[in-house]
Scaffold this motif. Structure first.
Motif, PDB file in Angstrom:
ATOM      1  N   MET A   1     -16.029  64.983   2.657  1.00  0.00           N
ATOM      2  CA  MET A   1     -14.653  64.486   2.601  1.00  0.00           C
ATOM      3  C   MET A   1     -13.682  65.600   2.200  1.00  0.00           C
ATOM      4  O   MET A   1     -12.498  65.561   2.549  1.00  0.00           O
ATOM      5  CB  MET A   1     -14.560  63.320   1.621  1.00  0.00           C
ATOM      6  N   GLY A   2     -14.219  66.589   1.457  1.00  0.00           N
ATOM      7  CA  GLY A   2     -13.384  67.713   1.077  1.00  0.00           C
ATOM      8  C   GLY A   2     -12.815  68.452   2.271  1.00  0.00           C
ATOM      9  O   GLY A   2     -11.702  68.992   2.205  1.00  0.00           O
ATOM     10  N   VAL A   3     -13.558  68.493   3.378  1.00  0.00           N
ATOM     11  CA  VAL A   3     -13.035  69.123   4.588  1.00  0.00           C
ATOM     12  C   VAL A   3     -11.757  68.419   5.034  1.00  0.00           C
ATOM     13  O   VAL A   3     -10.752  69.054   5.366  1.00  0.00           O
ATOM     14  CB  VAL A   3     -14.090  69.087   5.710  1.00  0.00           C
ATOM     15  N   ALA A   4     -11.799  67.078   5.030  1.00  0.00           N
ATOM     16  CA  ALA A   4     -10.630  66.307   5.452  1.00  0.00           C
ATOM     17  C   ALA A   4      -9.471  66.469   4.483  1.00  0.00           C
ATOM     18  O   ALA A   4      -8.326  66.714   4.886  1.00  0.00           O
ATOM     19  CB  ALA A   4     -11.007  64.826   5.587  1.00  0.00           C
TER      20      ALA A   4
ATOM     21  N   GLY B   1      -9.324  70.841  -1.785  1.00  0.00           N
ATOM     22  CA  GLY B   1     -10.398  71.767  -1.445  1.00  0.00           C
ATOM     23  C   GLY B   1     -11.440  71.878  -2.534  1.00  0.00           C
ATOM     24  O   GLY B   1     -12.569  72.321  -2.289  1.00  0.00           O
ATOM     25  N   MET B   2     -11.094  71.461  -3.750  1.00  0.00           N
ATOM     26  CA  MET B   2     -12.062  71.431  -4.846  1.00  0.00           C
ATOM     27  C   MET B   2     -13.268  70.555  -4.511  1.00  0.00           C
ATOM     28  O   MET B   2     -14.346  70.719  -5.087  1.00  0.00           O
ATOM     29  CB  MET B   2     -11.401  70.912  -6.125  1.00  0.00           C
ATOM     30  N   LEU B   3     -13.070  69.615  -3.595  1.00  0.00           N
ATOM     31  CA  LEU B   3     -14.173  68.717  -3.243  1.00  0.00           C
ATOM     32  C   LEU B   3     -15.356  69.478  -2.642  1.00  0.00           C
ATOM     33  O   LEU B   3     -16.479  68.980  -2.654  1.00  0.00           O
ATOM     34  CB  LEU B   3     -13.692  67.644  -2.263  1.00  0.00           C
ATOM     35  N   PHE B   4     -15.112  70.671  -2.111  1.00  0.00           N
ATOM     36  CA  PHE B   4     -16.229  71.467  -1.598  1.00  0.00           C
ATOM     37  C   PHE B   4     -17.229  71.804  -2.700  1.00  0.00           C
ATOM     38  O   PHE B   4     -18.391  72.088  -2.416  1.00  0.00           O
ATOM     39  CB  PHE B   4     -15.706  72.762  -0.974  1.00  0.00           C
ATOM     40  N   ALA B   5     -16.760  71.811  -3.937  1.00  0.00           N
ATOM     41  CA  ALA B   5     -17.638  72.140  -5.064  1.00  0.00           C
ATOM     42  C   ALA B   5     -18.345  70.914  -5.620  1.00  0.00           C
ATOM     43  O   ALA B   5     -19.016  71.014  -6.654  1.00  0.00           O
ATOM     44  CB  ALA B   5     -16.832  72.827  -6.165  1.00  0.00           C
ATOM     45  N   ALA B   6     -18.217  69.759  -4.963  1.00  0.00           N
ATOM     46  CA  ALA B   6     -18.843  68.538  -5.468  1.00  0.00           C
ATOM     47  C   ALA B   6     -20.356  68.673  -5.657  1.00  0.00           C
ATOM     48  O   ALA B   6     -20.895  68.180  -6.654  1.00  0.00           O
ATOM     49  CB  ALA B   6     -18.515  67.358  -4.546  1.00  0.00           C
ATOM     50  N   PRO B   7     -21.087  69.317  -4.740  1.00  0.00           N
ATOM     51  CA  PRO B   7     -22.529  69.487  -5.005  1.00  0.00           C
ATOM     52  C   PRO B   7     -22.810  70.257  -6.292  1.00  0.00           C
ATOM     53  O   PRO B   7     -23.819  70.016  -6.949  1.00  0.00           O
ATOM     54  CB  PRO B   7     -23.013  70.259  -3.764  1.00  0.00           C
ATOM     55  N   LEU B   8     -21.920  71.185  -6.675  1.00  0.00           N
ATOM     56  CA  LEU B   8     -22.096  71.900  -7.943  1.00  0.00           C
ATOM     57  C   LEU B   8     -22.001  70.943  -9.119  1.00  0.00           C
ATOM     58  O   LEU B   8     -22.746  71.077 -10.101  1.00  0.00           O
ATOM     59  CB  LEU B   8     -21.039  72.999  -8.062  1.00  0.00           C
TER      60      LEU B   8
ATOM     61  N   GLY C   1     -11.435  69.263 -12.628  1.00  0.00           N
ATOM     62  CA  GLY C   1     -12.025  68.174 -13.407  1.00  0.00           C
ATOM     63  C   GLY C   1     -12.065  66.877 -12.636  1.00  0.00           C
ATOM     64  O   GLY C   1     -13.054  66.127 -12.700  1.00  0.00           O
ATOM     65  N   ALA C   2     -10.998  66.584 -11.874  1.00  0.00           N
ATOM     66  CA  ALA C   2     -10.970  65.349 -11.092  1.00  0.00           C
ATOM     67  C   ALA C   2     -12.034  65.363 -10.010  1.00  0.00           C
ATOM     68  O   ALA C   2     -12.632  64.321  -9.694  1.00  0.00           O
ATOM     69  CB  ALA C   2      -9.577  65.158 -10.485  1.00  0.00           C
ATOM     70  N   MET C   3     -12.282  66.534  -9.417  1.00  0.00           N
ATOM     71  CA  MET C   3     -13.345  66.642  -8.420  1.00  0.00           C
ATOM     72  C   MET C   3     -14.705  66.316  -9.038  1.00  0.00           C
ATOM     73  O   MET C   3     -15.526  65.614  -8.436  1.00  0.00           O
ATOM     74  CB  MET C   3     -13.349  68.060  -7.845  1.00  0.00           C
ATOM     75  N   THR C   4     -14.942  66.813 -10.239  1.00  0.00           N
ATOM     76  CA  THR C   4     -16.202  66.507 -10.923  1.00  0.00           C
ATOM     77  C   THR C   4     -16.358  65.007 -11.128  1.00  0.00           C
ATOM     78  O   THR C   4     -17.447  64.445 -10.929  1.00  0.00           O
ATOM     79  CB  THR C   4     -16.244  67.233 -12.276  1.00  0.00           C
ATOM     80  N   LEU C   5     -15.264  64.345 -11.484  1.00  0.00           N
ATOM     81  CA  LEU C   5     -15.298  62.901 -11.675  1.00  0.00           C
ATOM     82  C   LEU C   5     -15.454  62.169 -10.349  1.00  0.00           C
ATOM     83  O   LEU C   5     -16.068  61.093 -10.296  1.00  0.00           O
ATOM     84  CB  LEU C   5     -14.020  62.450 -12.385  1.00  0.00           C
ATOM     85  N   ASP C   6     -14.921  62.719  -9.272  1.00  0.00           N
ATOM     86  CA  ASP C   6     -15.148  62.141  -7.947  1.00  0.00           C
ATOM     87  C   ASP C   6     -16.635  62.142  -7.609  1.00  0.00           C
ATOM     88  O   ASP C   6     -17.166  61.167  -7.053  1.00  0.00           O
ATOM     89  CB  ASP C   6     -14.395  62.952  -6.885  1.00  0.00           C
TER      90      ASP C   6
END
Length: 389
Positions: free
Chosen positions: A141-144, A257-264, A312-317
């Motif tokens: 979803m980060g791509v979008a 774009g922070m969503l790309f780091a979600a696997p981290l 931080g919000a990406m981590t919570l996502d």
């Protein structure tokens, strides 16, 4: 072989479907606050409009589980894609009433798509795989959300509203077509029932009776409140204090774009414990919001602060929905999912109402302070998560 793969979708399939429907919404996400400010002419009126829309969407979210007990959830997902298709087309009218209608259709699309998609994920993804599957879905979803808002504002400034709204409608159609190609089957435990379904109020009482589900709702509510504010109030602040529209575009795209780091984030949760990572993420993002509200910085600094806070919000996502996914009973997934995902509408309704009151007496930066207080309070609540999480 293709049919066997389609019959049993995995994490990548759900990630692709989520990214496709998200791109339809992401394209117009950056344009909506600009059009809202142009048509409604004040931040307070924008907050009031979002409050009204949130009320309708909240009521709709309680109706969806009743409808799912009568018809298959594939029709709910399909209806959501149709709403998503209609929303940008209504925006083309460029007047107040159709614009508010577009926002309402967009909110209803999120209700239908989110509930049905969460139920499919519960059917097809094993509990032990949530920590891997959810971050992967967020990364897709980060791509979008990385490309969509900035691209939408660029197209809006360069070619006009049609260049944004028409592609948004097209991606809604693509999401619907891809969903039907998948041919996903439904768990019989959440299939339509012959008996009379429980009332929404009974579902709420049942949900509130379970402490872990209450906490599982509070965490994504606070996280969603950040994103709901992120797409509206920093762009309004930037526009109000003389910043360029492309500054908003860069902030929105870089933040998403922070969503790309979600696997981290998922990896950190496995190593440090999900509970600890969630608490630290709330503290970090809440502190950033308080700083932005207290110092009343320039538009460029506001954009930078909210970009940083998005980490931080990406981590919570990536992690925020997992407490619910691990706590809900299989036999009441439909009912409890419908109550759980009301955090989306409530996060748009309740904070917007508070912001509208604040803006009667205080400057726009007061919104950032209120948001920071909410996030820090939720960090404290998150300490009640089981340590084994």
């Amino acid at each position: 072989m293709w049919l066997r793969v389609v019959d049993r979708p995995g994490a990548t399939v759900f990630a692709t479907l989520s990214a496709t429907e998200a791109f339809s919404r992401a394209l117009v996400a950056g344009v909506i606050p600009l059009e809202a400010y142009r048509l409604l002419e004040s931040a307070r009126d924008v907050s009031i409009a979002y409050t009204v829309i949130g009320v309708v969407a909240l009521l709709a979210s309680f109706a969806v589980p009743v409808v799912i007990r009568v018809i298959r959830r594939k029709w709910i997902f399909s209806a959501g894609c149709v709403f998503m298709f209609m929303a940008p087309l209504l925006m083309l009218a460029e007047t107040v009433v159709p614009f508010v209608g577009a926002l309402q259709f967009r909110a209803l699309a999120v209700v239908c798509v989110n509930i049905s998609l969460n139920l499919y994920i519960l059917d097809y993804i094993a509990r032990k795989d949530f920590v891997t599957a959810e971050p992967r879905r967020l990364a897709f979803m980060g791509v979008a959300w990385f490309t969509g808002p900035g691209l939408g504002i660029y197209l809006y400034k360069t070619f006009g509203l049609e260049a944004v709204c028409l592609p948004s409608a097209v991606f809604a159609v693509i999401a619907l077509a891809y969903f039907w190609v998948l041919r996903m089957r439904e768990d019989p435990r959440v299939a339509p029932a012959k008996r009379r379904p429980p009332t929404p109020w009974a579902n709420i009482r049942r949900y509130l009776a379970q402490p872990r589900l209450r906490l599982a709702w509070a965490i994504p509510f606070a996280r969603s409140s950040y994103w709901a504010a992120f797409f509206v109030y920093p762009p309004l602040y930037i526009a109000k204090y003389g910043g360029d529209e492309m500054l908003s575009a860069m902030m929105l795209s870089a933040g998403q774009g922070m969503l790309f780091a979600a696997p981290l984030a998922g990896r950190l949760a496995r190593e440090l414990g999900m509970r600890r990572v969630i608490i630290l993420a709330f503290i970090f993002t809440g502190a950033i919001c308080l700083i932005a509200g207290a110092i009343r910085p320039s538009p460029a600094i506001v954009a930078l602060l909210f970009f940083v806070g998005s980490a931080g919000a990406m981590t919570l996502d990536a992690l925020g929905n997992i407490p619910f996914l691990r706590s809900v009973h299989a036999y009441e997934r439909s009912e409890m999912t419908s109550v759980f995902r009301t955090y989306i509408e409530v996060s748009q309704l309740l904070p917007a109402a508070v912001y509208a009151l604040l803006l009667l007496y205080f400057p726009l930066s007061s919104v950032f302070i209120a948001l920071g207080v909410l996030l820090l309070a939720t960090a404290w609540l998150s300490t009640y998560l089981p340590r084994r999480f």
